[in-house]
Write an enzyme that holds these catalytic residues in place. Structure first.
Site, PDB file in Angstrom:
ATOM      1  CG  HIS A 197      -6.252   5.015  -1.245  1.00  7.97           C
ATOM      2  ND1 HIS A 197      -5.302   4.309  -0.551  1.00  7.97           N
ATOM      3  CD2 HIS A 197      -6.211   4.559  -2.525  1.00  7.97           C
ATOM      4  CE1 HIS A 197      -4.699   3.487  -1.383  1.00  7.97           C
ATOM      5  NE2 HIS A 197      -5.222   3.603  -2.584  1.00  7.97           N
ATOM      6  N   GLY A 198      -8.990   6.050   2.012  1.00  2.89           N
ATOM      7  CA  GLY A 198      -9.611   6.879   3.039  1.00  2.89           C
ATOM      8  C   GLY A 198     -11.073   6.514   3.238  1.00  2.89           C
ATOM      9  N   GLY A 199     -11.383   5.214   3.197  1.00  3.28           N
ATOM     10  CA  GLY A 199     -12.763   4.768   3.374  1.00  3.28           C
ATOM     11  C   GLY A 199     -13.275   4.909   4.802  1.00  3.28           C
TER      12      GLY A 199
ATOM     13  CG  ASP B 113      -1.984   0.910   1.328  1.00  3.30           C
ATOM     14  OD1 ASP B 113      -2.540   1.230   0.262  1.00  3.30           O
ATOM     15  OD2 ASP B 113      -2.337   1.347   2.438  1.00  3.30           O
TER      16      ASP B 113
HETATM   17 ZN   LIG Z   1      -4.520   5.031   1.265  1.00  3.43          ZN
END
Ligand SMILES: [Zn+2]
Length: 288
Positions: free
Chosen positions: A212-214, A80
């Site tokens: 991203h950033g869920g 990631d």
């Molecule tokens: Zn991320």
């Protein structure tokens, strides 16, 4: 066993998203695997550069392989937010199924250059490796922010650039920015721009998209993404927060306890509960 590329394409076609969950301890990895096993879901786990440095690249691959053999579940391991060709190469060489090359802090041209190099290298090693590129700047980090953090207009992914980027790099999937940030903003999380998502999806229809950033995004916004190619949603902060809060409570409740697997067990369970909730929200339960 199916590979990650096929799993993501199936998710995009059937309007659900695989959950992507970060780990840096064996307990959290096991919690994610148990959640996916309970809910019959694909397991997609990741280590950031920092997490991988702690766990070890080879160790992460070996752990994931052991769970795969034991459970028979499709389990995929992602590097990631890897920021250089060199760290991405370490992950690819160690046997990761996937790598995210994140050069979104660089210029568009520089981003293309490094992302293409990683995509070419990954394919030369193993055609099944899925490479994620990224366009747009994601503010914040995987923690609870007291101040309000929100994406600015110049951070957002442009549909035209996305098309150009995918054609020039050969990446398999794309992380985009349409209002998302990293972490949970206590002063109120920003809303997702679903119109922009639709435009990006229309421009690169065949490419699975990543959010991203869920963590901390309202359920309605998450659900609104699912019919528009959003096939992979990252959650880290909510797991970290639930784990840490449960661990603090456990240590405070029994100050005599010195057995790590005893005092971390409620924290692992708290992580599992978050993962199960997200899998249901993403429509990723009962997909096997
Ligand atoms: Zn991320």
């Amino acid at each position: 066993m199916t590979n990650l590329k096929d799993s993501l394409k199936k998710a995009a076609q059937e309007d659900y998203a695989l959950g992507h969950f970060n780990f840096s301890t064996l307990g959290i990895l096991r919690a994610v695997v148990l959640a996916c096993k309970n809910l019959k879901s694909v397991v997609f786990v990741g280590t950031s550069e920092g997490e991988a440095k702690y766990v070890g690249y080879k160790q992460a691959v070996a752990l994931v392989r052991a769970f795969r053999e034991e459970t028979g579940l499709p389990i995929f391991l992602n590097a990631d937010h890897h920021k250089t060709f060199e760290t991405a190469k370490i992950a690819i060489d160690a046997g990761y199924d996937s790598v995210q090359i994140d050069e979104t802090a660089l210029s568009f041209e520089e981003n293309i250059k490094v992302s293409r190099r990683v995509a070419e290298y990954a394919k030369s090693v193993n055609h099944e490796i899925s490479v994620e590129g990224g366009l747009g700047y994601i503010r914040g980090s995987s923690e609870i922010h007291k101040e309000k953090i929100e994406a600015r207009p110049e951070d957002m992914t442009s549909p035209e650039e996305a098309k150009d980027f995918v054609a020039k790099t050969g990446v398999d999937r794309l992380a985009i920015v349409f209002g998302n940030i990293h972490g949970v903003s206590l002063a109120g999380n920003p809303r997702l721009d679903i119109e922009r998502l639709k435009q990006i999806h229309a421009a690169i229809h065949e490419i699975p998209l990543t959010l991203h950033g869920g963590s901390g995004i309202i359920d309605g916004d998450i659900k609104a993404c699912l019919p528009h190619g959003m096939s992979n949603i990252h959650v880290n902060t909510e797991i970290r927060a639930a784990y840490t809060n449960a661990l603090r409570a456990s240590l405070a409740a029994d100050q005599e306890q010195t057995t790590p697997y005893q005092y971390t067990s409620s924290a692992d369970k708290a992580a599992q509960k978050i993962v199960e909730g997200k899998l249901k929200l993403f429509g990723a339960a009962n997909i096997l």
